[in-house]
Scaffold this motif. Structure first.
Motif, PDB file in Angstrom:
ATOM      1  N   ALA A   1       1.289   3.609 -12.820  1.00 44.25           N
ATOM      2  CA  ALA A   1       0.680   4.810 -12.892  1.00 44.25           C
ATOM      3  C   ALA A   1      -0.499   5.007 -12.165  1.00 44.25           C
ATOM      4  CB  ALA A   1       0.331   4.839 -14.563  1.00 44.25           C
ATOM      5  N   GLY A   2      -0.667   6.089 -11.498  1.00 42.85           N
ATOM      6  CA  GLY A   2      -1.759   6.303 -10.663  1.00 42.85           C
ATOM      7  C   GLY A   2      -1.537   5.943  -9.330  1.00 42.85           C
ATOM      8  N   HIS A   3      -0.511   5.254  -8.951  1.00 41.11           N
ATOM      9  CA  HIS A   3       0.007   4.975  -7.603  1.00 41.11           C
ATOM     10  C   HIS A   3       1.444   5.351  -7.224  1.00 41.11           C
ATOM     11  CE1 HIS A   3      -3.248   1.987  -7.459  1.00 41.11           C
ATOM     12  NE2 HIS A   3      -2.998   1.556  -8.854  1.00 41.11           N
ATOM     13  N   ASN A   4       1.915   5.631  -6.039  1.00 38.93           N
ATOM     14  CA  ASN A   4       3.004   5.818  -5.655  1.00 38.93           C
ATOM     15  C   ASN A   4       3.585   4.633  -5.083  1.00 38.93           C
ATOM     16  OD1 ASN A   4       3.222   8.715  -6.182  1.00 38.93           O
ATOM     17  ND2 ASN A   4       2.262   9.353  -4.321  1.00 38.93           N
TER      18      ASN A   4
ATOM     19  N   ILE B   1       3.552  -3.004  -3.160  1.00 37.69           N
ATOM     20  CA  ILE B   1       2.351  -2.969  -2.415  1.00 37.69           C
ATOM     21  C   ILE B   1       1.570  -1.953  -2.612  1.00 37.69           C
ATOM     22  CG2 ILE B   1       1.653  -3.216   0.105  1.00 37.69           C
ATOM     23  CD1 ILE B   1       4.537  -4.538   0.698  1.00 37.69           C
ATOM     24  N   VAL B   2       0.163  -2.206  -3.051  1.00 35.37           N
ATOM     25  CA  VAL B   2      -0.497  -1.113  -3.255  1.00 35.37           C
ATOM     26  C   VAL B   2      -1.699  -0.836  -2.022  1.00 35.37           C
ATOM     27  CG1 VAL B   2      -0.093  -0.776  -5.387  1.00 35.37           C
ATOM     28  CG2 VAL B   2      -1.976  -2.496  -4.825  1.00 35.37           C
ATOM     29  N   CYS B   3      -2.175  -2.224  -1.239  1.00 41.48           N
ATOM     30  CA  CYS B   3      -3.028  -2.049  -0.456  1.00 41.48           C
ATOM     31  C   CYS B   3      -2.665  -3.125   0.460  1.00 41.48           C
ATOM     32  CB  CYS B   3      -4.378  -2.514  -1.190  1.00 41.48           C
ATOM     33  SG  CYS B   3      -5.631  -1.939  -0.084  1.00 41.48           S
TER      34      CYS B   3
ATOM     35  N   ILE C   1      -1.979   1.774   0.211  1.00 42.41           N
ATOM     36  CA  ILE C   1      -0.512   2.244   0.497  1.00 42.41           C
ATOM     37  C   ILE C   1      -0.008   3.109  -0.573  1.00 42.41           C
ATOM     38  CG2 ILE C   1       1.698   1.118   0.631  1.00 42.41           C
ATOM     39  CD1 ILE C   1      -0.154   0.419   2.952  1.00 42.41           C
ATOM     40  N   ASP C   2       0.328   4.380  -0.045  1.00 42.37           N
ATOM     41  CA  ASP C   2       0.861   5.553  -1.181  1.00 42.37           C
ATOM     42  C   ASP C   2       2.461   5.646  -0.979  1.00 42.37           C
ATOM     43  OD1 ASP C   2      -1.502   5.983  -2.491  1.00 42.37           O
ATOM     44  OD2 ASP C   2      -2.251   7.296  -0.971  1.00 42.37           O
ATOM     45  N   ARG C   3       2.635   5.308   0.146  1.00 39.57           N
ATOM     46  CA  ARG C   3       4.206   5.649   0.585  1.00 39.57           C
ATOM     47  C   ARG C   3       4.409   4.271   1.580  1.00 39.57           C
ATOM     48  NH1 ARG C   3       6.411  10.240   0.040  1.00 39.57           N
ATOM     49  NH2 ARG C   3       7.389   9.940   1.989  1.00 39.57           N
TER      50      ARG C   3
ATOM     51  N   GLU D   1       2.060   1.849   9.796  1.00 43.42           N
ATOM     52  CA  GLU D   1       0.859   2.522  10.211  1.00 43.42           C
ATOM     53  C   GLU D   1      -0.117   1.245  10.142  1.00 43.42           C
ATOM     54  OE1 GLU D   1      -0.643   6.259   8.732  1.00 43.42           O
ATOM     55  OE2 GLU D   1       1.085   7.070   9.159  1.00 43.42           O
ATOM     56  N   CYS D   2       0.100   0.351   9.383  1.00 45.76           N
ATOM     57  CA  CYS D   2      -0.793  -0.978   9.213  1.00 45.76           C
ATOM     58  C   CYS D   2      -0.792  -2.149  10.170  1.00 45.76           C
ATOM     59  CB  CYS D   2      -0.413  -1.744   7.980  1.00 45.76           C
ATOM     60  SG  CYS D   2      -0.708  -0.587   6.224  1.00 45.76           S
TER      61      CYS D   2
END
Length: 97
Positions: free
Chosen positions: A34-37, A61-63, A69-71, A77-78
């Motif tokens: 919740a709150g993250h894609n 993976i969130v970061c 990381i939203d998508r 791009e990382c």
């Protein structure tokens, strides 16, 4: 290593792992995002850089380093350097690899 962009429901292979966007309410609920894609790890090849970094299938993976990381497209791009921390949601807990 990137092999093309993908649509919302598609998948993309990066660092010998396959990821997909979390795209529906069931997945958001199951993975407690919740709150993250975020980008859901589907597969990790044995012996791959992803496996060496500790990434597991079902990790979200969130970061990556300082990049949120939203998508899954954000991963393309990382910068993939050994010293960058990777933050994942694993079993509904934030874990830094």
């Amino acid at each position: 290593e990137k092999e093309g962009a993908a649509a919302d429901s598609g998948r993309v292979d990066i660092l010998s792992m396959t990821v997909k966007n979390i795209g529906n309410e069931d997945e958001v609920s199951v993975y407690a995002t919740a709150g993250h894609n975020c980008a859901l790890v589907m597969t990790v090849e044995t012996g791959s850089e992803a496996q060496k970094r500790g990434i597991l299938p079902s990790d979200v993976i969130v970061c990556w380093g300082n990049a949120e990381i939203d998508r899954m497209d954000d991963l393309e791009e990382c910068r993939f350097a050994d010293d960058l921390p990777i933050t994942v949601l694993r079993k509904q807990q934030k874990t830094v690899l």
